[in-house]
Every structure is written in structure tokens, then in C-alpha cells.
Scaffold this active site. Structure first.
Site, short mmCIF file in Angstrom:
data_model
loop_
_atom_site.label_atom_id
_atom_site.label_comp_id
_atom_site.label_asym_id
_atom_site.label_seq_id
_atom_site.Cartn_x
_atom_site.Cartn_y
_atom_site.Cartn_z
N LYS A 191 0.88 -1.17 0.00
CA LYS A 191 0.00 0.00 0.00
C LYS A 191 0.92 1.22 0.00
O LYS A 191 0.86 2.08 0.89
CB LYS A 191 -0.93 -0.05 1.23
CG LYS A 191 -2.03 0.99 1.24
CD LYS A 191 -3.13 0.73 0.23
CE LYS A 191 -4.12 1.87 0.19
NZ LYS A 191 -5.08 1.78 -0.93
N ASP A 223 -5.38 -3.24 -2.37
CA ASP A 223 -6.82 -3.17 -2.68
C ASP A 223 -7.08 -3.68 -4.10
O ASP A 223 -8.03 -4.44 -4.34
CB ASP A 223 -7.39 -1.76 -2.47
CG ASP A 223 -6.51 -0.66 -3.06
OD1 ASP A 223 -5.39 -0.95 -3.52
OD2 ASP A 223 -6.95 0.51 -3.05
N ASP A 251 -7.12 -15.73 3.01
CA ASP A 251 -8.50 -16.20 3.22
C ASP A 251 -9.33 -15.98 1.96
O ASP A 251 -10.13 -16.82 1.56
CB ASP A 251 -9.17 -15.46 4.39
CG ASP A 251 -9.08 -16.25 5.70
OD1 ASP A 251 -8.02 -16.87 5.93
OD2 ASP A 251 -10.05 -16.24 6.47
#
Ligand code: IPM
Ligand code: MG
Length: 356
Positions: A191, A223, A251
Site C-alpha cells: 500500500k 486493494d 483467506d
């Protein structure tokens, strides 16, 4: 070879799935002439209940002195309200830190037999998904200082997210080396448009990339990565990222494979000592029912053979056996498809062992 394995079954479905992995390891030992010696240690909620701490010093020592560690899962609602300093997850983080397990490999593979179980459309899944998430495991916000204090009459909580160059460089090296052995494609997730830790991460990765000219390297924002994993997952080969981004993205990626129950992981140190565990949790809602999917744990045992014991043939044998079980139409409930045969957790373990 003779190897000492510390076994941490943990909570919830942990003991059930670990038992199936041990069954398969024993069959491998039989067939290939090895001997595996197991020492069981309590970890997580079960250890809190017995000893008041999520892992004892003696248990930690046994982990450090073994050739590798096999873990089930920790935690559950029963221990949600214990003091944060002794939460079940604390033990897991302590083992990672004390054993120096800085490199977490999370392979995300959609077995072609399970293509229907993936929530993505066939045209997105293509000929199967096969990517590897390399997650930094002993730094960042998981291990930074934290505090909750009163400021101007209200509570303010702070979690620090420190990363040093050497921490970034050593995980970067693992990622580049792994990419060299796979599709020679590496995306580093950060990021850097916001965080200083990410800017240092990116700079360090760029420096490393010059040492690996054969690896097609790119940077990608976290993102955007979350979106691309759903939009076009087959573009990825190896992804490397910091601790918390890796937790979240793995996940997400697991769902591409149809069930989180299928995903193994390896946590590696600078030496051969490693810890191996499925990436799913303790699933307290189905604990003790003998319906959990043990394949993620069985595949983790295969990673143990490959990475800690240098037993590539033996690891291949386990992976081939899992493939055969799926080919023959055996499924636990989480990956059940029409026309397949539903089996219990222990039956799945029996089947895999029988195909070794
Ligand atoms: C994981 C888990 C752990 C983590 C928890 C149980 C502390 O979610 O291994 O992904 O966040 O690392
Ligand atoms: Mg997680």
C-alpha cells in the site's frame, strides 16, 4: 530417516484433522522406511483450561527442539473473553516468533476435480488456479507495540506496524527463490500510496529484483490485488506481502479453491525447522462431529516432508494420493458435489493413507 515431530492438535476440529494427517504420515513412514516420533503438546484454549496459559514454557521448548511442528487449529468462543495476554492466538504468534518462522507459504490450488466447488465462473477459473502467497509472518502490526490509553477523556488505541529492511529483504529472497522454481513471475503486494512501511517494502523489493532478472516482477496495491484475485486469478504465480495483508488475502484466495478446508501452509525459518498447518480455523460449530475436511492438514504434512525433511518423493506420494481420492469421487461435506460419495473426516484419512 528418523524425525521428531511436535504435534499441536489444539482446539475445535484440530485434534480430528491432525489425527488423519498422522495416519497418512505413518503410512509414508511404513512405505518409505522412515520413523516419525510424535510428541503431543497442548496449545490454545485446551492449554488455557489446563495450565492457565495458551502454551507452557515446556511445550515451547519441545517445539524448538523438534525437527518440525504439525499444528491443527486454535481458539473458539469459549476463550473469546479471556485476557488478551493469554488468548489462544497468542500461543500461535509466540511459536511463530520464537521459532523464527518468518516465511509463510500458502499455496492456493484449485484441483480440477473441484472446479464446480469454486464460486467463480468456469471461464474465470480457466484450467485451474495455482498461485502461491508468500506471507511475512513475524513482523508488522502483529508484533508491533500496542496500547490503549485515555486521551482527552476518551480511549485511544494504537497498533504500530514496524518493518525493517532486513525483515523485508529476507522474505523477499524467499519469494524470488520460490518464483524461480515455479512460473518465474512475482507480484509484490503493498500500500505504497499511503504507508511508509510499504514504501520501504517496495524499495527493498526493487533492489532485490535486480538480482533476479529472470523473474518477471511487478508491484501491485493491496486493494487492487483483492479485486484482481476475483476478476482474473490466473494472472498470478507468486505473490509476496506483509503479515496482515497476507492474512486477509490468503483467506480470500482460499475461496477460489472451493473450500478453505483444502488449503495447507508452511511456516519456515532460516534453518530446516518449520511449522505446518491448514490455514482454516478451529471450526467449533462442527468440532467432534467427524465431518471436517482433513485434506488441508494432510497436504500440510506433505509440505513438512518437502521443506523440513527434504523428502520430495514422499511429499509427491501424499499429493498424488489426495488427487486420486478426489478423482475417485470421495468428498467431505464442504466440497460435496453431485454424483460424488460423501465421506467422514476419518474415512477421508483412511482413503488417502490407502492410496500411498
Ligand atoms: C492465520 C490465522 C492467524 C493469523 C490467527 C489465528 C492469529 O488467521 O494463520 O491466518 O492471523 O495469522
Ligand atoms: Mg488468517
Amino acid at each position: 530417516m528418523n524425525k521428531k515431530i511436535t504435534v499441536l492438535p489444539g482446539d475445535g476440529i484440530g485434534p480430528e484433522i491432525v489425527a488423519e494427517a498422522i495416519k497418512v504420515l505413518n503410512k509414508v513412514a511404513d512405505q518409505f522406511g522412515h520413523s516419525f516420533e510424535y510428541t503431543y503438546v497442548d496449545i490454545g484454549g485446551c492449554s488455557i483450561d489446563k495450565y492457565g496459559v495458551p502454551i507452557t514454557d515446556e511445550g515451547m521448548k519441545l517445539c524448538k527442539e523438534s525437527d518440525s511442528v504439525l499444528l491443527g487449529a486454535v481458539g473458539g468462543p469459549k476463550w473469546d473473553n479471556v485476557d488478551p495476554s493469554i488468548r489462544p492466538e497468542k500461543a500461535l504468534l509466540a511459536v511463530r516468533k520464537e521459532l523464527g518462522l518468518f516465511a509463510n507459504l500458502r499455496p492456493t490450488k484449485l484441483f480440477p476435480q473441484l472446479a464446480d466447488a469454486s464460486p467463480l465462473k468456469q471461464e474465470i477459473v480457466g484450467n485451474g488456479i495455482d498461485l502461491l502467497i508468500v506471507r511475512e509472518l513475524t513482523g508488522g502490526v502483529y508484533f508491533g507495540q500496542r496500547k490503549t490509553e485515555e486521551v482527552n477523556g476518551e480511549l485511544v488505541a494504537t497498533d504500530w506496524m514496524p518493518y525493517s529492511e532486513h525483515e523485508i529483504e529476507r522474505i523477499g529472497r524467499v519469494a524470488f527463490e520460490t518464483a524461480m522454481k515455479r512460473g518465474k513471475k512475482l507480484a509484490s503486494v503493498d500500500k505504497a500510496n499511503v504507508l511508509d512501511t510499504s514504501r520501504l517494502w517496495r524499495k527493498t523489493m526493487h533492489r532485490l529484483s535486480e538480482e533476479y532478472p529472470e523473474v518477471a516482477y511487478s508491484d501491485i496495491l493491496v486493494d487492487n490485488t483483492a479485486m484482481q484475485l476475483i476478476k482474473n486469478p490466473t494472472q498470478f504465480d507468486v505473490l509476496v506481502t506483509e503479515n496482515m495483508f497476507g492474512d486477509i488475502l490468503s483467506d480470500e484466495a482460499s475461496m477460489l479453491t472451493g473450500s478453505i478446508g483444502m488449503m495447507p501452509s508452511a511456516s519456515l525459518s532460516e534453518g530446516t525447522l518449520g511449522m505446518y498447518e491448514p490455514i482454516h480455523g478451529s471450526a467449533p460449530d462442527i468440532a467432534g462431529m467427524n465431518i471436517a475436511n482433513p485434506l488441508g492438514t494432510i497436504l500440510s504434512a506433505a509440505m513438512m516432508l518437502r521443506y523440513s525433511f527434504d523428502m520430495a518423493k514422499e511429499a509427491d506420494a501424499i499429493e498424488a494420493a489426495v488427487n486420486q481420492v478426489l478423482d475417485n469421487g470421495y468428498r467431505t461435506g464442504d466440497i460435496m458435489q453431485e454424483g460424488c460419495k460423501k465421506v467422514a473426516c476419518n474415512e477421508m484419512g483412511d482413503l488417502v493413507a490407502s492410496y500411498i
